[in-house]
Design a protein around this motif. Structure first.
Motif, PDB file in Angstrom:
ATOM      1  N   ALA A 231       0.841  -1.208   0.000  1.00  0.00           N
ATOM      2  CA  ALA A 231       0.000   0.000   0.000  1.00  0.00           C
ATOM      3  C   ALA A 231       0.874   1.256   0.000  1.00  0.00           C
ATOM      4  O   ALA A 231       0.584   2.221  -0.722  1.00  0.00           O
ATOM      5  N   GLN A 232       1.933   1.236   0.805  1.00  0.00           N
ATOM      6  CA  GLN A 232       2.841   2.378   0.833  1.00  0.00           C
ATOM      7  C   GLN A 232       3.482   2.608  -0.534  1.00  0.00           C
ATOM      8  O   GLN A 232       3.615   3.763  -0.977  1.00  0.00           O
ATOM      9  N   ASN A 233       3.880   1.539  -1.192  1.00  0.00           N
ATOM     10  CA  ASN A 233       4.528   1.666  -2.493  1.00  0.00           C
ATOM     11  C   ASN A 233       3.572   2.214  -3.549  1.00  0.00           C
ATOM     12  O   ASN A 233       3.964   3.007  -4.408  1.00  0.00           O
ATOM     13  N   VAL A 294      -0.485   6.130   6.607  1.00  0.00           N
ATOM     14  CA  VAL A 294      -0.923   7.527   6.740  1.00  0.00           C
ATOM     15  C   VAL A 294       0.273   8.469   6.557  1.00  0.00           C
ATOM     16  O   VAL A 294       0.160   9.507   5.896  1.00  0.00           O
ATOM     17  N   LYS A 295       1.428   8.109   7.115  1.00  0.00           N
ATOM     18  CA  LYS A 295       2.637   8.924   6.929  1.00  0.00           C
ATOM     19  C   LYS A 295       2.989   9.023   5.450  1.00  0.00           C
ATOM     20  O   LYS A 295       3.381  10.090   4.961  1.00  0.00           O
ATOM     21  N   GLU A 296       2.854   7.902   4.731  1.00  0.00           N
ATOM     22  CA  GLU A 296       3.173   7.908   3.303  1.00  0.00           C
ATOM     23  C   GLU A 296       2.213   8.811   2.540  1.00  0.00           C
ATOM     24  O   GLU A 296       2.616   9.494   1.586  1.00  0.00           O
ATOM     25  N   LEU A 297       0.943   8.805   2.927  1.00  0.00           N
ATOM     26  CA  LEU A 297      -0.025   9.715   2.305  1.00  0.00           C
ATOM     27  C   LEU A 297       0.407  11.168   2.499  1.00  0.00           C
ATOM     28  O   LEU A 297       0.305  11.992   1.578  1.00  0.00           O
ATOM     29  N   LYS A 298       0.877  11.485   3.693  1.00  0.00           N
ATOM     30  CA  LYS A 298       1.320  12.861   3.980  1.00  0.00           C
ATOM     31  C   LYS A 298       2.583  13.194   3.198  1.00  0.00           C
ATOM     32  O   LYS A 298       2.697  14.282   2.636  1.00  0.00           O
ATOM     33  N   ASN A 299       3.525  12.256   3.150  1.00  0.00           N
ATOM     34  CA  ASN A 299       4.770  12.493   2.399  1.00  0.00           C
ATOM     35  C   ASN A 299       4.500  12.701   0.911  1.00  0.00           C
ATOM     36  O   ASN A 299       5.200  13.455   0.241  1.00  0.00           O
ATOM     37  N   ALA A 300       3.479  12.002   0.390  1.00  0.00           N
ATOM     38  CA  ALA A 300       3.147  12.111  -1.037  1.00  0.00           C
ATOM     39  C   ALA A 300       2.263  13.316  -1.343  1.00  0.00           C
ATOM     40  O   ALA A 300       1.927  13.551  -2.507  1.00  0.00           O
ATOM     41  N   GLY A 301       1.873  14.047  -0.307  1.00  0.00           N
ATOM     42  CA  GLY A 301       1.004  15.202  -0.527  1.00  0.00           C
ATOM     43  C   GLY A 301      -0.415  14.818  -0.869  1.00  0.00           C
ATOM     44  O   GLY A 301      -1.160  15.617  -1.437  1.00  0.00           O
ATOM     45  N   MET A 302      -0.835  13.622  -0.499  1.00  0.00           N
ATOM     46  CA  MET A 302      -2.182  13.135  -0.846  1.00  0.00           C
ATOM     47  C   MET A 302      -3.149  13.139   0.337  1.00  0.00           C
ATOM     48  O   MET A 302      -4.357  13.007   0.165  1.00  0.00           O
TER      49      MET A 302
END
Length: 577
Positions: A231-233, A294-302
Motif C-alpha cells: 500500500a505504501q509503495n 498515513v505517513k506515506e499519504l502525507k509524504n506524497a502530498g495526498m
C-alpha cells in the motif's frame, strides 16, 4: 559641468555578472544549505478524493483502543485511536456475521440473500464465487475515473479467473485468494472428507488483468508487513492525475495467531494470557502498519484530499481470545458481538466541528457502496442490481438523520427441514427494525459475554434451551441483549416474522455446490487458484433452461402442497362444526 564616464567593455561585463548573481542586491537572501525539501503538495482539494478502505479480519469490538480502553482492554492501537478520535466514530455500525457475506456486501451493496452467498464462507474446493453478473464497487469507481488497487485477503471465490479481483474491477491485486493461511509461509491446509485427505498449497499472488503471477518472493515475510509495504509503495509511486482507490484487506487478526517476536515484547509485562498477548501484538502490528500508510499519504502530498474508512468484517472469533465486550456473542452468531463492528471514517476534508465526534445513526456495511460511489466519488449507481445500501455521506458529514430504519443480517435456508415458501423460525436469521431485533434458529446452547481477560470485568455465560428458536431484544434499551422479551411482545414478533417472510419471498437460492473432489492444487504447481473454465454460451443457455425447469417443478410442488394443506384445513373445520 557635465562629467562623462566611459566604462570599458570589461567593466560592463563584470557589472552585469554581479547584478545577475545578486551580490549587489541587498534585499536578496542566500538559499539555506542542506535543508530538507518538503514534499510537493498536490493542489487537488477540488477534485474527487482518494479513498483508502481498510478492513480488519475478525477484529473484536473491544480490541481497539477507541472502543476497548474504557472497558479495561490493554491492547494498544495508537494510530487507529488518533484517526478515529480526529474523525467520526460509528457507534451504531453493523456488518454480517461471517467473512464472505460481509465482503460480498461491501463489494455489491447488496445483502447476501440477494447474491446467493447467504449460507456460509466460501470454502476453497467449492466451485463458487461472487456472481459474475454482480456490479462491484471498484467497477463503478473505475467508471467514475478512479485507479483501483486491492491489497490483502479476497475470500470471494477463485474457481475461475473471472472470479478474481482483477476481473472484478481492480487494476492490480497483491494478496491471498482464500480466507486464511499461515502468515509467514502463506500455505493453506484444507481437510477433505470424501475421500479423506489433506491438501496443502501456497496462496499468495500478484495479479494484473493481463498477467497473473504467484508471489513466491513473499514466502517467509509476515503478511501484515507485505500488505502495508504494498500500500505504501502504491502511494509513494502514484503519479496519475486520476483519484486513487485502495481496498486494503488485512489478514490480521484472524487465526492462526502469529506475529514477529519483537511485537510480543511490548506486552510482556501485561497481565494477559499467552494467546491474548499474541493477539494484542498482531493488532498492534496492524496498527503500526496503518500509521506508516498515513505517513506515506502525507509524504506524497495526498493526505489532505484522502478519505480513510476503517471497518472489521465481523466480530471477534470464539477461536481466538478476542473480546466483543460489552456485547453478547462472537463471529458466526447474530448477537451484537457477532455483527456490531468497530468502524470510523477519517478525512481532513471534514470541518473542524465534525472531527472527534460520534455518529449514532444506523449504518450497515452495504451502505458503503452508494456512499462511496454517490457521496464521495460523484459517480452514479446506474447499471447495478437493486441496492440494499443507502448513501450515508450526508448522515456522516452533515449529521442528518440516517435514512436506514432496518437491517437484515441474514436468512439461511440451507439444511432446514421445513422446506417451502413459508418462513420458519428454525431458519437461522436476524433482523433489526428500529429499536427491535429478532433472532431465529438454533444459536447454540452456551452463550457468552467475553470481557478482555486483562480487565477487571468477569465473563458472563448463559445456557439457553436446545429447542429455543426465537429471541427478541429492544436494542436501544438493552444493547447487551440480556433480556429476551419475545414472550412479552407476541405482536412485535409477528410483525418481524412477517417482514422476514417478505425478504424470503425475494431471496435468491443459496449457492452451495458440493466440494469438487477432483480439484487438487498439486496439479496446478502446488498453488491455490482457478481450476475451472467459464462455460460456453451454449452450455450456459442449456444450464439456464435446466434451472428454470427445476424451479418450475419446485413451484408446482409447493403449489400442490398448499392446495393439500388448504383441503386438510377445510376438512378439519367442517368436522369441528
Amino acid at each position: 559641468m557635465i562629467f562623462q564616464i566611459n566604462l570599458s567593455s570589461t567593466c560592463w561585463i563584470l557589472l552585469l555578472c554581479l547584478l545577475y548573481s545578486g551580490v549587489i542586491n541587498a534585499g536578496s537572501k542566500p538559499k539555506p544549505k542542506n535543508k530538507r525539501l518538503k514534499p510537493k503538495q498536490r493542489d487537488d482539494s477540488s477534485q474527487q478524493p482518494n479513498i483508502i478502505f481498510i478492513l480488519a479480519d475478525d477484529l473484536g469490538y473491544a480490541d481497539v483502543g477507541f472502543n476497548g480502553k474504557r472497558y479495561g482492554s490493554q491492547i494498544q492501537t495508537p494510530n487507529l485511536d488518533r484517526l478515529a478520535r480526529s474523525g467520526v466514530i460509528l457507534s451504531n455500525y453493523y456488518v454480517h456475521h461471517l467473512c464472505t457475506p460481509s465482503r460480498s456486501t461491501l463489494m455489491t451493496g447488496r445483502y447476501p440473500i440477494h447474491t446467493g452467498l447467504s449460507h456460509s464462507n466460501i470454502i476453497p474446493t467449492r466451485p463458487m464465487c461472487l456472481p459474475e453478473d454482480e456490479v462491484t464497487l471498484p467497477q463503478k469507481l473505475k467508471e467514475a475515473g478512479y485507479v483501483t488497487h486491492m491489497v490483502g485477503k479476497w475470500h470471494l471465490g477463485m474457481q475461475r479467473k473471472e472470479c478474481l479481483p482483477t476481473y472484478r474491477g481492480f487494476d492490480a491485486f497483491v494478496g491471498m485468494y482464500l480466507g486464511a493461511g499461515d502468515y509467514f509461509t502463506h500455505m493453506k491446509k484444507v481437510t477433505l472428507i470424501n475421500p479423506l485427505r489433506v491438501i496443502s498449497a501456497y496462496d499468495f499472488h500478484r495479479d494484473t488483468r493481463q498477467n497473473r503471477t504467484v508471489g513466491y518472493k513473499y514466502y517467509g515475510r509476515y503478511s501484515t508487513h507485505v500488505f502495508a509495504q504494498r500500500a505504501q509503495n502504491i502511494i509513494k509511486t502514484y503519479r496519475s492525475k486520476k483519484p486513487l482507490f485502495v481496498y486494503l484487506s488485512f489478514q490480521a487478526p484472524h487465526t492462526p495467531l502469529q506475529v514477529p517476536q519483537k511485537y510480543k515484547f511490548r506486552f510482556a509485562n501485561i497481565n494477559m494470557t499467552y494467546g491474548r498477548k499474541t493477539l494484542a501484538a498482531m493488532i498492534y502490528c496492524m496498527d503500526q502498519a496503518i500509521g506508516d500508510i498515513v505517513k506515506e499519504l502525507k509524504n506524497a502530498g495526498m493526505y489532505n484530499n484522502t478519505v480513510i474508512i476503517f471497518s472489521s468484517d465481523n466480530g471477534g472469533s470464539r477461536e481466538s481470545p478476542a473480546s466483543n465486550w460489552p456485547f453478547r456473542g462472537f463471529k458466526g452468531t447474530f448477537f451484537e458481538g457477532g455483527v456490531r463492528a468497530a468502524g470510523f471514517i477519517h478525512t481532513p476534508l471534514f470541518p473542524k466541528s465534525l472531527r472527534g465526534t460520534v455518529n449514532n445513526g444506523l449504518i450497515h456495511v452495504s451502505d458503503w457502496f452508494p456512499t462511496i460511489i454517490q457521496g464521495l466519488s460523484g459517480g452514479n449507481t446506474n447499471g447495478t442490481k437493486p441496492l440494499d445500501g443507502f448513501d450515508m455521506w450526508q448522515t456522516i458529514k452533515a449529521r442528518t438523520k440516517s435514512p436506514r430504519t432496518e437491517i437484515l443480517f441474514n436468512i439461511n435456508t440451507v439444511g432446514v427441514n421445513q422446506r417451502g415458501p413459508q418462513f420458519h423460525p428454525s431458519m437461522r436469521s436476524a433482523l433489526r427494525m428500529g429499536d427491535w431485533k429478532i433472532i431465529t434458529g438454533h444459536q447454540g446452547e452456551l452463550h457468552r459475554w467475553q470481557a478482555p481477560p486483562e480487565s477487571k470485568h468477569s465473563d458472563m455465560e448463559r445456557t439457553e434451551p436446545h429447542n429455543k428458536k426465537i429471541w427478541l431484544f429492544n436494542i436501544t434499551a438493552d444493547p447487551y441483549e440480556f433480556h429476551d422479551v419475545s414472550e412479552l411482545n407476541p405482536a412485535i414478533v409477528n410483525v418481524m416474522l412477517n417482514r422476514l417472510q417478505e425478504y424470503l419471498d425475494n431471496m435468491t437460492t443459496p449457492v452451495w455446490p458440493k466440494m469438487d473432489a477432483s480439484y487438487d492444487p498439486a496439479n496446478y504447481g502446488g498453488v491455490w487458484g482457478p481450476w475451472t473454465v467459464r462455460p460456453s454460451f451454449e452450455e450456459t443457455l442449456k444450464a439456464e433452461k435446466r434451472q428454470k425447469a427445476r424451479e418450475a417443478r419446485e413451484r408446482k410442488k409447493k403449489k400442490n402442497k398448499l392446495k393439500k394443506a388448504r383441503k386438510r384445513n377445510k376438512k378439519l373445520k367442517q368436522q369441528k362444526s
